[in-house]
Design an enzyme around this catalytic site. Structure first.
Site: not given
Length: 231
Positions: A86, A118-119, A155, A190
């Site tokens: 997020g 991700s985050a 990413h 990714e």
């Protein structure tokens, strides 16, 4: 330490966490009770976010930290910790707000497995200064969990849309390296992930990664040892 840092929750057109499921299963082995930290979720409610992860990983029992009256004790009693993607700034802001950064660090140092995507992977680095996210909120510090002594860029991509005149991802990272020439930045594409097991660090997945340091840029291969970057 046992830390799985996934670049993303999806690979291509696959379902949510589909590509990550084998990595996660192997990483946490027979553990089934998971403490999930949904703080990076901004446009999705934390109840909904938790349910989304539960549906993607039905063999696990996912419980979110926001369901506990005492988040610190929840971390202290966790068997495994998951941190979702997020907005990285909101994630770190909430971790500091609830005084959880040190507690999470302590648990991981004790050997509690950690999985982030991700985050959730971005906060494993020394700071969040190489996130792709907008600073929609200001945490008290950009310093992150420092589980690895370098920067992470989830990413990561070389793609530049035709006619696009903004800076590429590599150019943005190079700006960081210009001002911080001694700090490596590892870009994870990714579908890939960094796997830390005690003093061993490798890139897992099928795609190459990239390491930026100073003015250099080198390609790293899956299963390549990156132990030297833990120093």
């Amino acid at each position: 330490m046992k830390v799985l840092m996934l670049s993303s929750s999806r690979k291509g057109s696959e379902e949510y966490l589909e590509h990550a499921r084998p990595f996660i299963t192997e990483h946490i082995r027979d553990i089934t009770d998971v403490l999930f930290i949904p703080y990076a979720g901004v446009t999705i409610g934390w109840d909904e976010y938790t349910q989304k992860v539960q549906m993607a990983l039905p063999h696990l029992n996912i419980k979110s930290i926001h369901e506990f009256t005492d988040p610190i004790k929840a971390v202290q009693n966790a068997n495994v910790i998951f941190v979702g993607g997020g907005n990285t700034f909101n994630l770190l802001h909430q971790l500091y707000r609830h005084k959880l950064t040190t507690e999470i660090q302590n648990q991981i140092k004790l050997g509690i497995p950690f999985v982030g995507w991700s985050a959730g992977s971005n906060i494993c680095g020394a700071s969040i200064r190489t996130t792709n996210d907008m600073p929609i909120v200001q945490p008290i510090s950009f310093n992150a969990l420092n589980l690895v002594p370098f920067q992470i860029n989830p990413h990561y991509t070389d793609y530049q849309p035709p006619g696009y005149n903004g800076e590429s991802r590599a150019q943005r990272i190079q700006e960081f390296c210009e001002l911080n020439p001694n700090i490596p930045v590892i870009g994870i594409r990714e579908g890939g992930a960094l796997l830390l097991q005690d003093t061993s660090l490798v890139l897992v997945g099928e795609l190459d990664g990239v390491i930026f340091k100073g003015k250099s840029q080198i390609t790293i291969k899956p299963k390549q040892s990156l132990d030297g970057y833990l120093c």
